[in-house]
Motif scaffolding. Sequence first.
Motif, PDB file in Angstrom:
ATOM      1  N   GLU A 117     -32.719 -53.959  16.317  1.00  0.00           N
ATOM      2  CA  GLU A 117     -31.457 -54.456  16.874  1.00  0.00           C
ATOM      3  C   GLU A 117     -31.461 -54.357  18.391  1.00  0.00           C
ATOM      4  O   GLU A 117     -31.045 -55.294  19.090  1.00  0.00           O
ATOM      5  CB  GLU A 117     -30.293 -53.654  16.300  1.00  0.00           C
ATOM      6  CG  GLU A 117     -28.922 -54.123  16.793  1.00  0.00           C
ATOM      7  CD  GLU A 117     -27.784 -53.336  16.161  1.00  0.00           C
ATOM      8  OE1 GLU A 117     -26.622 -53.609  16.523  1.00  0.00           O
ATOM      9  OE2 GLU A 117     -28.044 -52.450  15.332  1.00  0.00           O
ATOM     10  N   LEU A 118     -31.938 -53.245  18.915  1.00  0.00           N
ATOM     11  CA  LEU A 118     -31.938 -53.045  20.368  1.00  0.00           C
ATOM     12  C   LEU A 118     -32.862 -54.008  21.095  1.00  0.00           C
ATOM     13  O   LEU A 118     -32.571 -54.427  22.222  1.00  0.00           O
ATOM     14  CB  LEU A 118     -32.323 -51.602  20.697  1.00  0.00           C
ATOM     15  CG  LEU A 118     -31.264 -50.535  20.386  1.00  0.00           C
ATOM     16  CD1 LEU A 118     -31.844 -49.138  20.579  1.00  0.00           C
ATOM     17  CD2 LEU A 118     -30.041 -50.724  21.286  1.00  0.00           C
ATOM     18  N   THR A 120     -31.250 -43.863  20.898  1.00  0.00           N
ATOM     19  CA  THR A 120     -31.038 -43.060  19.695  1.00  0.00           C
ATOM     20  C   THR A 120     -32.184 -43.163  18.684  1.00  0.00           C
ATOM     21  O   THR A 120     -32.654 -42.140  18.181  1.00  0.00           O
ATOM     22  CB  THR A 120     -29.698 -43.431  19.037  1.00  0.00           C
ATOM     23  OG1 THR A 120     -28.634 -43.050  19.925  1.00  0.00           O
ATOM     24  CG2 THR A 120     -29.519 -42.734  17.701  1.00  0.00           C
ATOM     25  N   PRO A 121     -32.682 -44.364  18.351  1.00  0.00           N
ATOM     26  CA  PRO A 121     -33.778 -44.408  17.370  1.00  0.00           C
ATOM     27  C   PRO A 121     -35.050 -43.745  17.868  1.00  0.00           C
ATOM     28  O   PRO A 121     -35.802 -43.156  17.070  1.00  0.00           O
ATOM     29  CB  PRO A 121     -33.978 -45.901  17.119  1.00  0.00           C
ATOM     30  CG  PRO A 121     -33.395 -46.584  18.307  1.00  0.00           C
ATOM     31  CD  PRO A 121     -32.246 -45.721  18.733  1.00  0.00           C
ATOM     32  N   THR A 141     -34.460 -40.112  17.297  1.00  0.00           N
ATOM     33  CA  THR A 141     -34.525 -39.809  15.862  1.00  0.00           C
ATOM     34  C   THR A 141     -35.968 -39.656  15.403  1.00  0.00           C
ATOM     35  O   THR A 141     -36.325 -38.688  14.716  1.00  0.00           O
ATOM     36  CB  THR A 141     -33.837 -40.913  15.053  1.00  0.00           C
ATOM     37  OG1 THR A 141     -32.443 -40.951  15.398  1.00  0.00           O
ATOM     38  CG2 THR A 141     -33.984 -40.671  13.560  1.00  0.00           C
ATOM     39  N   ARG A 193     -33.611 -46.405   8.872  1.00  0.00           N
ATOM     40  CA  ARG A 193     -32.447 -46.604   9.743  1.00  0.00           C
ATOM     41  C   ARG A 193     -32.861 -46.722  11.212  1.00  0.00           C
ATOM     42  O   ARG A 193     -32.383 -47.592  11.943  1.00  0.00           O
ATOM     43  CB  ARG A 193     -31.465 -45.447   9.575  1.00  0.00           C
ATOM     44  CG  ARG A 193     -30.172 -45.634  10.381  1.00  0.00           C
ATOM     45  CD  ARG A 193     -29.159 -44.533  10.146  1.00  0.00           C
ATOM     46  NE  ARG A 193     -29.559 -43.264  10.744  1.00  0.00           N
ATOM     47  CZ  ARG A 193     -30.002 -42.220  10.069  1.00  0.00           C
ATOM     48  NH1 ARG A 193     -30.124 -42.281   8.745  1.00  0.00           N
ATOM     49  NH2 ARG A 193     -30.339 -41.110  10.697  1.00  0.00           N
ATOM     50  N   ALA A 194     -33.779 -45.850  11.645  1.00  0.00           N
ATOM     51  CA  ALA A 194     -34.216 -45.888  13.040  1.00  0.00           C
ATOM     52  C   ALA A 194     -34.948 -47.186  13.364  1.00  0.00           C
ATOM     53  O   ALA A 194     -34.747 -47.774  14.431  1.00  0.00           O
ATOM     54  CB  ALA A 194     -35.107 -44.686  13.339  1.00  0.00           C
ATOM     55  N   GLU A 228     -26.226 -39.672  18.366  1.00  0.00           N
ATOM     56  CA  GLU A 228     -25.846 -40.404  17.157  1.00  0.00           C
ATOM     57  C   GLU A 228     -24.554 -39.866  16.557  1.00  0.00           C
ATOM     58  O   GLU A 228     -23.669 -40.635  16.177  1.00  0.00           O
ATOM     59  CB  GLU A 228     -26.973 -40.352  16.125  1.00  0.00           C
ATOM     60  CG  GLU A 228     -26.699 -41.231  14.907  1.00  0.00           C
ATOM     61  CD  GLU A 228     -27.949 -41.517  14.089  1.00  0.00           C
ATOM     62  OE1 GLU A 228     -27.938 -42.513  13.337  1.00  0.00           O
ATOM     63  OE2 GLU A 228     -28.937 -40.774  14.211  1.00  0.00           O
ATOM     64  N   GLN A 231     -32.532 -49.876  13.892  1.00  0.00           N
ATOM     65  CA  GLN A 231     -31.889 -49.738  15.198  1.00  0.00           C
ATOM     66  C   GLN A 231     -32.795 -50.231  16.323  1.00  0.00           C
ATOM     67  O   GLN A 231     -32.334 -50.859  17.279  1.00  0.00           O
ATOM     68  CB  GLN A 231     -31.491 -48.281  15.428  1.00  0.00           C
ATOM     69  CG  GLN A 231     -30.381 -47.794  14.520  1.00  0.00           C
ATOM     70  CD  GLN A 231     -30.154 -46.294  14.610  1.00  0.00           C
ATOM     71  OE1 GLN A 231     -31.031 -45.530  15.030  1.00  0.00           O
ATOM     72  NE2 GLN A 231     -28.962 -45.854  14.233  1.00  0.00           N
TER      73      GLN A 231
END
Length: 245
Positions: A63-64, A90-91, A94, A56-57, A165, A60
């Motif tokens: 995407e960023l 956030t990632p 994480t 998930r991280a 998050e 992210q």
Amino acid sequence: MSAVRYDAVGAVDAVVLDIEGTTSATGFVVDVLYPYSRSRFGALLSERSTDPEVVRAVAQVRELIGEPEADAARVERALNEWLDEDRKATPLKTLQGLIWSEGFARGDLVSHFYDDVLPALRRWHAAGIALHVYSSGSVAAQRAWFASSPEGDLLPLVGELYDTENAGPKQEAASYRRITEALGVDAGRTLFLSDRPGELDAARAAGWRTVGVRRPGEPYYEQGVGEHPEAGTFDEITLSTRSTL
């Protein structure tokens, strides 16, 4: 600085704590934890590439940076760039949290708290005031931080843990409203302690009480805390609960 008293103006049911610069030294995070995570990003991305949190991280991060096909080396480079910028992505938080949790569990790391913090937390907890945490660091990192203090496991002192998050950005009032709803505590009876003026402003906009913690040597010390009450240590903050009024 004069003492900040909340027994005179009304009881406090909950205190929400920032960590970096408030309960603990920013220097420890920057000089100890950041290099520790930097040296282990590559291993984490390769050895735990199928871990759901890592997957998930990484998504992210891609995407960023706008690169959906970025490989592990590119992801690691982005993480290091954000680390250099002290970006609260956030990632990044994480993945740092996963690395730090492993480090605390192995005994490589022991968290830092200012000397005035733990006695105050124990005093407030004993008085029936609920203690929670809202930090840019991930919930996993927060849990490891409080579980691995120089005085042992402090998790029994704290309740809910919030990060960017599960709550949202720390300089947006909506994040604090989200926490209020989750806790079920009246906003006006919730006190936020932080060293960052933008966070204090957002909390106050959500109806929370605020105290800016100004410690010499911390990055925001010279900037001050604006119109918020301020304290140099937790010893300067006096709280009461409804039952003591």
